[in-house]
Design an enzyme around this catalytic site. Structure first.
Site, PDB file in Angstrom:
ATOM      1  N   CYS A 122       0.745  -1.307   0.015  1.00 47.71           N
ATOM      2  CA  CYS A 122       0.056   0.090  -0.079  1.00 47.71           C
ATOM      3  C   CYS A 122       0.932   1.292   0.019  1.00 47.71           C
ATOM      4  O   CYS A 122       0.479   2.361   0.130  1.00 47.71           O
ATOM      5  CB  CYS A 122      -0.940   0.102   1.232  1.00 47.71           C
ATOM      6  SG  CYS A 122      -1.970  -1.524   1.162  1.00 47.71           S
ATOM      7  N   ASP A 123       2.161   1.134  -0.147  1.00 41.74           N
ATOM      8  CA  ASP A 123       3.127   2.152  -0.040  1.00 41.74           C
ATOM      9  C   ASP A 123       3.267   2.719  -1.536  1.00 41.74           C
ATOM     10  O   ASP A 123       3.568   2.145  -2.392  1.00 41.74           O
ATOM     11  CB  ASP A 123       4.274   1.495   0.301  1.00 41.74           C
ATOM     12  CG  ASP A 123       5.451   2.650   0.755  1.00 41.74           C
ATOM     13  OD1 ASP A 123       5.012   3.870   0.388  1.00 41.74           O
ATOM     14  OD2 ASP A 123       6.463   2.394   1.190  1.00 41.74           O
TER      15      ASP A 123
END
Ligand SMILES: *Cc1c(COP(=O)(O)O)cnc(C)c1O
Length: 406
Positions: free
Chosen positions: A332-333
């Protein structure tokens, strides 16, 4: 579904057809690692150590051993234990210049490690103390010490010049002090990874000469370290024979013991061709592909240093010409992004598989479990790596050894 015996497949397409994998798959090519190892063992004019950190997979280490690589550059006690477990008869050399006292003691007393590198007097004292007889305090008489000097990384893609190595001003005194604790003294350095010209080693050997002349001590070994390149899109180095010839010539001119040894410690060059990876496209947004491996997986260098790895789409029904794509990894980065560009058919879409090549060095070894995405099955394939320095396609000619500064 046909699963090949022992998870051996002809190539990546056979892997995706047989397994339709949900998670990335690492494809190993033992024949490619064997070929690289034989090349180094036969052509490098000295001893070849494998730098284990580039890829510590036990299967790879076994292939290298069977191909004649007898010495291993280890940098942590975990690497010492790993290689000792896999190869009881291998020579292990602990070449990290900053070690824990307990790691030195275990390596020396339990795993037979005699060769240690250092770049300070503090480290020298630590090694001498940790290797002394624990009962009598008698100093070890069989230490082989190696002083790491700082050299320039200006000809390499990844610098290793900042962290380790003593300066030329400190080297003579350190060499003299180290000499008092061992019968076998070496000098080592690292020119940085993926050195794009043999001159990287020439400047380092020039510094070595200056240090030896100033110290006036007998030197028994010169270790030119790693840095030998592999081949990637946009990074096609001159033939490795040119590196070997240049190193041999400048080694022979050094003022060292007549029987002094020459060592090298390749990591990347021995294993880059060993692995590729199959990933799946989970989503397409314009020319950005969301794939199931990334910056926290095997594509660390693609994300963090903009490395472009070769790619090929594995579906037969993709017909449009190639276009440039970038990749997002699965976490999710936002930083899980690989700019590339990676050239793939314009009609590629979610659900398609891609093979990413040349991930044997600092690729497969970099995978983490961050955000729950670390898993990968490992299989063996028989086809050629996407690019190779060792398949005979690169003939040795007067090459572009002219230094080009990027
Ligand atoms: C990383 C490392 C190597 C291997 O470097 P490559 O660029 O992969 O060849 C060799 N020696 C030391 C001390 C290292 O830290």
């Amino acid at each position: 579904m046909y699963v090949y015996p022992d998870a051996q497949y002809p190539d990546a397409k056979a892997v995706t057809r047989a397994l339709e994998p949900d998670e990335p798959i690492i494809l190993n090519r033992p024949h490619a690692a064997r070929r690289a190892a034989r090349f180094f063992v036969e052509k490098f004019p000295g001893k070849v150590l494998y730098a284990v950190k580039a890829n510590p997979a036990p299967d790879l280490i076994q292939v290298l051993w069977e191909s004649g690589v007898t010495h291993y550059d280890v940098a942590s006690i975990a690497e010492v234990r790993l290689v000792r477990e896999a190869l009881p008869d291998a020579q292990l050399c602990f070449m990290h210049p900053v070690k824990r006292r307990g790691a030195i003691a275990e390596a020396y007393h339990q795993h037979g490690v005699k060769t240690f590198s250092l770049d300070t007097v503090e480290e020298l004292e630590k090694i001498v103390e940790a290797c002394a007889d624990p009962e009598t305090g008698e100093p070890a008489s069989d230490l082989r010490l190696c002083v790491r000097i700082r050299v320039s990384s200006e000809y390499s893609e990844l610098s290793l010049a900042a962290k380790f190595g003593c300066d030329l001003t400190e080297a003579p005194a350190l060499l003299q002090q180290a000499r008092q604790h061992c019968d076998w003294l070496g000098i080592c350095f690292h020119v940085g990874s993926q050195a794009m010209t043999p001159f990287a080693f020439v400047q380092a050997l020039d510094r070595t000469r200056a240090a030896i002349a100033e110290a006036s001590v007998v030197i028994d070994m010169i270790d030119v370290g790693g840095g030998f390149p592999s081949i990637y899109p946009g990074m096609e180095p001159p033939p490795l024979e040119d590196y070997f010839a240049m190193i041999a010539k400048h080694f022979e001119a050094l003022p060292i013991a007549y029987n002094a040894e020459l060592w090298c410690e390749p990591g990347r060059a021995l294993c880059a061709e060993y692995s590729s990876m199959v990933v799946c496209v989970d989503k397409r947004r314009g020319n950005e592909l969301y794939i199931n491996d990334g910056a926290y997986g095997a594509l660390y260098d693609a994300a963090h240093v903009g490395w472009r790895f070769p790619v090929v789409a594995l579906e037969d029904d993709l017909i449009e010409p190639l276009e440039d794509f970038s990749f997002y990894g699965p976490t999710c980065d936002d930083a899980d992004f690989m700019a590339g560009p990676f050239a793939l058919p314009a009609d590629i879409q979610a659900g398609d598989y891609i093979e990413i090549g040349m991930l044997g060095a600092y690729g497969a070894a970099m995978k983490t479990g961050f955000n729950g995405f670390g898993n990968a099955q490992v299989v063996t394939v028989a086809d050629e790596p996407m690019m190779s320095l060792f398949d005979g396609s690169r003939t040795r000619e007067a090459s572009d050894n002219v230094v080009s500064l990027r």
